[in-house]
Motif scaffolding. Structure first.
Motif, PDB file in Angstrom:
ATOM      1  N   VAL A  65       0.743  -1.474  -0.089  1.00 32.08           N
ATOM      2  CA  VAL A  65       0.050   0.045   0.003  1.00 32.08           C
ATOM      3  C   VAL A  65       0.900   1.213  -0.109  1.00 32.08           C
ATOM      4  N   PRO A  66       0.930   2.287  -1.034  1.00 30.70           N
ATOM      5  CA  PRO A  66       1.473   3.511  -1.044  1.00 30.70           C
ATOM      6  C   PRO A  66       1.507   4.035   0.402  1.00 30.70           C
ATOM      7  N   PHE A  67       2.232   4.799   0.572  1.00 32.40           N
ATOM      8  CA  PHE A  67       2.067   5.666   2.023  1.00 32.40           C
ATOM      9  C   PHE A  67       3.160   6.867   2.033  1.00 32.40           C
ATOM     10  N   ALA A  68       2.645   7.890   2.793  1.00 33.75           N
ATOM     11  CA  ALA A  68       3.829   8.893   2.979  1.00 33.75           C
ATOM     12  C   ALA A  68       3.808   9.515   4.488  1.00 33.75           C
ATOM     13  N   LEU A  69       5.111   9.666   4.740  1.00 36.16           N
ATOM     14  CA  LEU A  69       5.515  10.232   5.934  1.00 36.16           C
ATOM     15  C   LEU A  69       5.420  11.747   5.885  1.00 36.16           C
ATOM     16  N   LYS A  70       5.200  12.358   7.073  1.00 36.84           N
ATOM     17  CA  LYS A  70       5.216  13.602   7.344  1.00 36.84           C
ATOM     18  C   LYS A  70       6.744  14.205   7.347  1.00 36.84           C
ATOM     19  N   ASP A  71       7.222  15.215   6.840  1.00 33.00           N
ATOM     20  CA  ASP A  71       8.288  15.792   6.658  1.00 33.00           C
ATOM     21  C   ASP A  71       8.876  16.380   8.204  1.00 33.00           C
ATOM     22  N   LEU A  72       8.347  15.513   9.010  1.00 30.11           N
ATOM     23  CA  LEU A  72       8.859  16.362  10.552  1.00 30.11           C
ATOM     24  C   LEU A  72       8.695  15.051  11.790  1.00 30.11           C
ATOM     25  N   GLY A  73       9.838  15.054  12.206  1.00 30.41           N
ATOM     26  CA  GLY A  73       9.897  14.327  13.609  1.00 30.41           C
ATOM     27  C   GLY A  73      10.171  12.659  13.277  1.00 30.41           C
ATOM     28  N   VAL A  74      10.328  12.486  11.912  1.00 33.16           N
ATOM     29  CA  VAL A  74      10.835  11.007  11.837  1.00 33.16           C
ATOM     30  C   VAL A  74      11.908  10.694  11.020  1.00 33.16           C
ATOM     31  N   ALA A  75      12.520   9.713  10.964  1.00 28.58           N
ATOM     32  CA  ALA A  75      13.653   9.518  10.015  1.00 28.58           C
ATOM     33  C   ALA A  75      13.256   8.067   9.511  1.00 28.58           C
ATOM     34  N   MET A  76      13.900   8.358   7.963  1.00 29.90           N
ATOM     35  CA  MET A  76      13.842   7.035   7.285  1.00 29.90           C
ATOM     36  C   MET A  76      15.119   7.017   6.592  1.00 29.90           C
ATOM     37  N   LYS A  77      15.999   5.916   6.997  1.00 31.95           N
ATOM     38  CA  LYS A  77      17.353   5.698   6.497  1.00 31.95           C
ATOM     39  C   LYS A  77      17.749   6.026   5.202  1.00 31.95           C
ATOM     40  N   GLY A  78      18.642   6.888   5.086  1.00 33.65           N
ATOM     41  CA  GLY A  78      19.350   7.403   3.730  1.00 33.65           C
ATOM     42  C   GLY A  78      18.376   8.467   2.972  1.00 33.65           C
ATOM     43  N   THR A  79      17.485   8.981   3.583  1.00 32.12           N
ATOM     44  CA  THR A  79      16.511  10.123   3.255  1.00 32.12           C
ATOM     45  C   THR A  79      16.602  11.198   4.105  1.00 32.12           C
ATOM     46  N   VAL A  80      16.259  12.496   3.458  1.00 28.71           N
ATOM     47  CA  VAL A  80      16.316  13.540   4.204  1.00 28.71           C
ATOM     48  C   VAL A  80      14.839  13.894   5.005  1.00 28.71           C
ATOM     49  N   THR A  81      14.794  14.365   6.093  1.00 25.38           N
ATOM     50  CA  THR A  81      13.678  14.885   6.749  1.00 25.38           C
ATOM     51  C   THR A  81      14.043  16.402   7.057  1.00 25.38           C
ATOM     52  N   THR A  82      13.547  17.337   6.521  1.00 22.34           N
ATOM     53  CA  THR A  82      13.827  18.850   6.706  1.00 22.34           C
ATOM     54  C   THR A  82      13.196  19.714   7.833  1.00 22.34           C
ATOM     55  N   GLN A  83      11.993  18.857   8.665  1.00 21.59           N
ATOM     56  CA  GLN A  83      11.426  19.802   9.281  1.00 21.59           C
ATOM     57  C   GLN A  83      10.963  20.885   9.082  1.00 21.59           C
ATOM     58  N   GLY A  84      10.675  21.023   7.632  1.00 24.80           N
ATOM     59  CA  GLY A  84      10.175  22.393   6.844  1.00 24.80           C
ATOM     60  C   GLY A  84      11.159  23.420   7.047  1.00 24.80           C
ATOM     61  N   CYS A  85      12.430  23.251   7.200  1.00 20.87           N
ATOM     62  CA  CYS A  85      13.418  24.224   7.605  1.00 20.87           C
ATOM     63  C   CYS A  85      14.414  24.024   6.839  1.00 20.87           C
ATOM     64  N   ALA A  86      15.082  25.210   6.331  1.00 23.05           N
ATOM     65  CA  ALA A  86      16.299  25.405   5.358  1.00 23.05           C
ATOM     66  C   ALA A  86      17.459  24.801   6.187  1.00 23.05           C
ATOM     67  N   PHE A  87      17.701  25.121   7.580  1.00 28.76           N
ATOM     68  CA  PHE A  87      18.920  24.388   8.113  1.00 28.76           C
ATOM     69  C   PHE A  87      18.777  22.968   8.123  1.00 28.76           C
ATOM     70  N   PHE A  88      17.601  21.963   7.969  1.00 25.11           N
ATOM     71  CA  PHE A  88      17.771  20.696   7.903  1.00 25.11           C
ATOM     72  C   PHE A  88      17.602  20.168   6.391  1.00 25.11           C
ATOM     73  N   LYS A  89      17.566  21.206   5.368  1.00 26.73           N
ATOM     74  CA  LYS A  89      17.342  20.700   4.008  1.00 26.73           C
ATOM     75  C   LYS A  89      18.263  19.613   3.619  1.00 26.73           C
ATOM     76  N   ASP A  90      19.328  19.269   4.183  1.00 26.14           N
ATOM     77  CA  ASP A  90      20.253  18.138   3.923  1.00 26.14           C
ATOM     78  C   ASP A  90      20.585  17.412   4.782  1.00 26.14           C
ATOM     79  N   ALA A  91      19.556  17.212   5.708  1.00 24.90           N
ATOM     80  CA  ALA A  91      19.851  16.151   7.100  1.00 24.90           C
ATOM     81  C   ALA A  91      19.487  14.625   6.650  1.00 24.90           C
ATOM     82  N   VAL A  92      20.293  13.903   6.245  1.00 30.82           N
ATOM     83  CA  VAL A  92      20.150  12.683   5.734  1.00 30.82           C
ATOM     84  C   VAL A  92      20.090  11.815   6.783  1.00 30.82           C
TER      85      VAL A  92
END
Length: 520
Positions: free
Chosen positions: A119-146
Motif C-alpha cells: 500500500v502506498p504511504f507517505a511520511l510527514k516531513d517532521l519528527g521521523v527518520a527514514m534511513k538514507g533520506t532527508v527529513t527537513t522539518q520544513g526548515c532550510a537549516f535541515f534541508k540536507d539532513a540525511v
C-alpha cells in the motif's frame, strides 16, 4: 489460476470498477460531482481505502507497482495542491517491483505479518527518520539532513508492509496550524485552493483529501492531526501520550505534547494502523496498554455520557459555523442513544498555554543544537522563519526551573481532566474556534502580534489534550454553506482509544463521509 487469467482479472478490476466492492460498506451519501481524469491510471484507486488496496494486492487483482504508480500519478497531476515535499519514488518502485514479483502464495504468507503489503504511504516531513533520506522539518537549516537510521515508527510501518514513497509538507518545526513555509511554499486545501489545509500535518491531510494516498502519517503537538483533518473532511485521531513510539533518539517530543499517528479517510484504516504501531519501544517507561482496536470498530459502543464543551477556553467567541458543526455532532450522538450534557472541566488555561510555549520553543532549540553539532556550524537567522527565530532566541533564556514547572502544569491539567472524565465518558467540542483560514493568515513570516490574533482561533480546544496527554479525534460530520468541511472533536480518558474508535465507526455508519470528496 494461470498468469493469463490473473492478468485478465487484474485488467477487469482496473477498468470496470469492480474494486469498489472491496471498500468498507458504511452506507452511501450523495457524492459531490467530480471532474473526470481519464489520463490517470487505475480509475478506482481513489475509492479504495488502505485495507481494500492491500486486499486487492494480496489477491492479485492489481500489483504493488500498479498501486504505487497510481499514487505517484496523482501526486504529480495534483501538484498545485503542494502536498508532497520530498519524493522517494525510486526507492518505492524498487520495493513495489520486489513485491510484484512474488507469487500469490508468497504474497499471502507475507501478508500474515504485513497486512498492508504494497500500500502506498507517505511520511510527514517532521519528527521521523527514514534511513538514507532527508527529513527537513520544513526548515532550510535541515534541508540536507540525511537520516542514518529508521525511527521506531518507520520500522513498524515497514513491517506492516507499507510502501513509503514520499514525505508530505509541514510548516517549519510544526509551529503553526497552517502548512506554509519558505522552504516548500503554500499547501492548499483541496476543497478550495485559496484556503489552508491546516497544520502542521496539512500536507498529509491534503494528500489524503486529494486521493493521492488513502492514509498518511501525521503528528500532533497542539492539534496538528485534528486541525487538518477538520479542514479537509477526514478522520484523525491523536493517541494517548506514550502509546505510539517516538524514538529511538528522543522518546518524548516537546515534553510529552507531541504524538504520532495517521490521517485517513476511513476509520478502519486509522484503527488498523494504530493497532500495528502502538506499544512500547526500548527505553519506554510510561504509556497506556495497547488495545484491540480493530475489534473495537466491529461493534457499537455502549451508551455514552458525553460532556458538550462549546465555550472557547480563552473566553473568546467561537465562529457560528464551528458551533453548527459541534451541535450537529451532538444531535447525531443523541439520535444514536448517547446522552449529551453541557459541561466542561475547569482548567488554568493561561498557565497551560504559557507552559506550552516554553515546551515547544525549548524542543525546537534542542533540535537545532543537535543539528549544529552534526554539521559543525552555527545556524543562521536567514535559515529560519522569523517567528521561529524569535522563539529560538527566547528559548535560549529559559531556565531548567521553567521547563520543570511547565511539565508540572501539564500534569496538574491531566489530573483535572481525569477527574472530570470520571463523571463523563467523552468530551465533545469544536476542533477549532474558526473555519479554515485563508492562506497567509497564520504564516510564520509576519509580525508576532498579527500572528497571535489568528493563531488563537486554531488550537484552544485541541491543545488542551496535548498538554493532558488524553486521546482525541476529529470526525468529519459537517460541511458549511460554502462546501468546506468542519470537524467535531471527541476526547476520551487516557488509554481509551478503543472507545473513540468504536464511536467513530458508529458515526461513520450513521453519517457516511467516504463519498464526500473535493472536486479536483
Amino acid at each position: 489460476m494461470d498468469a493469463k487469467q490473473t492478468n485478465g482479472g487484474r485488467r477487469h478490476f482496473l477498468k470496470t470498477g469492480a474494486a469498489a466492492g472491496l471498500a468498507l460498506k458504511v452506507g452511501v451519501t450523495a457524492a459531490e460531482p467530480r471532474a473526470s481524469t481519464p489520463a490517470l491510471p487505475m480509475p478506482e484507486y481513489e475509492k479504495l481505502d488502505a485495507l481494500a488496496l492491500a486486499s486487492a494486492i494480496r489477491e492479485g487483482r492489481l500489483t504493488a507497482l500498479e498501486a504505487l504508480e497510481a499514487a505517484i500519478a496523482r501526486a504529480e497531476a495534483r501538484s498545485q495542491i503542494n502536498a508532497v515535499a520530498l519524493r522517494h519514488f525510486d526507492l518505492a518502485r524498487e520495493n513495489a517491483q520486489r513485491l510484484s514479483r512474488m507469487g500469490r502464495a508468497e504474497r499471502a504468507a507475507w501478508a500474515q505479518t504485513a497486512p498492508l503489503a504494497g500500500v502506498p504511504f507517505a511520511l510527514k516531513d517532521l519528527g521521523v527518520a527514514m534511513k538514507g533520506t532527508v527529513t527537513t522539518q520544513g526548515c532550510a537549516f535541515f534541508k540536507d539532513a540525511v537520516a542514518d537510521h529508521d525511527s521506531t515508527l518507520v520500522q513498524r510501518y515497514r513491517a506492516a508492509g507499507l510502501n513509503i514513497f514520499a514525505k508530505t509538507t509541514t510548516p517549519e518545526f510544526g509551529q503553526t496550524a497552517t502548512t506554509e513555509s519558505r522552504l516548500f511554499g503554500l499547501t492548499r486545501n483541496p476543497w478550495n485552493l485559496a484556503y489552508s489545509a491546516g497544520g502542521s500535518s496539512g500536507g498529509a491531510a491534503a494528500a489524503v483529501a486529494a486521493g493521492i494516498v488513502p492514509a498518511a502519517h501525521a503528528s500532533d503537538g497542539g492539534g496538528s492531526i485534528r486541525i487538518p483533518s477538520s479542514h479537509c473532511g477526514l478522520f484523525g485521531l491523536k493517541p494517548s501520550r506514550g502509546l505510539v513510539p517516538m524514538g529511538p533518539k528522543m522518546l518524548e517530543g516537546w515534553l510529552g505534547l507531541s504524538a504520532q499517528n495517521v490521517i485517513s479517510r476511513s476509520v478502519r484504516d486509522s484503527a488498523l494502523l494504530l493497532q500495528l504501531t502502538q506499544g512500547p519501544e526500548a527505553g519506554s517507561r510510561t504509556g497506556p496498554q495497547p488495545g484491540a482496536l480493530i475489534d473495537a470498530i466491529t461493534r457499537p459502543p455502549r451508551r455514552l455520557r458525553i460532556a458538550l464543551m462549546e465555550q472557547n477556553p480563552f473566553g473568546a467567541p467561537v465562529h457560528p459555523e464551528c458551533l453548527d458543526a459541534v451541535r450537529a455532532a451532538a444531535r447525531l450522538c443523541e439520535s444514536l442513544g448517547h446522552v449529551v450534557e453541557m459541561a466542561a472541566p475547569k482548567l488554568a488555561i493561561g498557565e497551560m498555554f504559557g507552559s506550552m510555549g516554553i515546551a515547544t520553543a525549548a524542543g525546537m532549540l534542542a533540535s537545532v543544537r543537535m543539528r549544529e553539532k552534526e554539521t559543525g556550524r552555527t545556524a543562521r537567522e536567514d535559515e529560519f522563519e522569523p517567528l521561529n527565530w524569535r522563539s529560538l532566541q527566547l528559548a535560549r533564556g529559559y531556565s531548567a526551573e521553567q521547563a520543570f514547572t511547565a511539565r508540572t502544569v501539564f500534569d496538574q491539567a491531566a489530573r483535572t481532566v481525569d477527574l472530570f472524565l470520571g463523571e463523563y465518558d467523552l468530551i465533545l467540542s469544536p476542533v477549532t474556534a474558526a473555519p479554515a483560514p485563508l492562506l497567509g493568515a497564520m504564516s510564520l513570516d509576519q509580525p508576532y502580534e498579527s500572528f497571535v490574533k489568528v493563531a488563537m482561533t486554531a488550537s484552544p480546544f485541541t491543545a488542551i489534550f496535548n498538554m493532558t496527554g488524553h486521546p482525541a479525534m476529529s470526525v468529519p460530520l459537517h460541511w458549511n454553506g460554502a462546501g468546506m468541511p468542519i470537524g467535531a472533536q471527541f476526547a476520551a480518558p487516557f488509554g481509551a482509544e478503543a472507545t473513540l474508535l468504536a464511536l467513530a465507526a458508529q458515526l461513520e455508519q450513521a453519517a457516511p463521509w467516504k463519498d464526500r470528496r473535493p472536486v479536483l
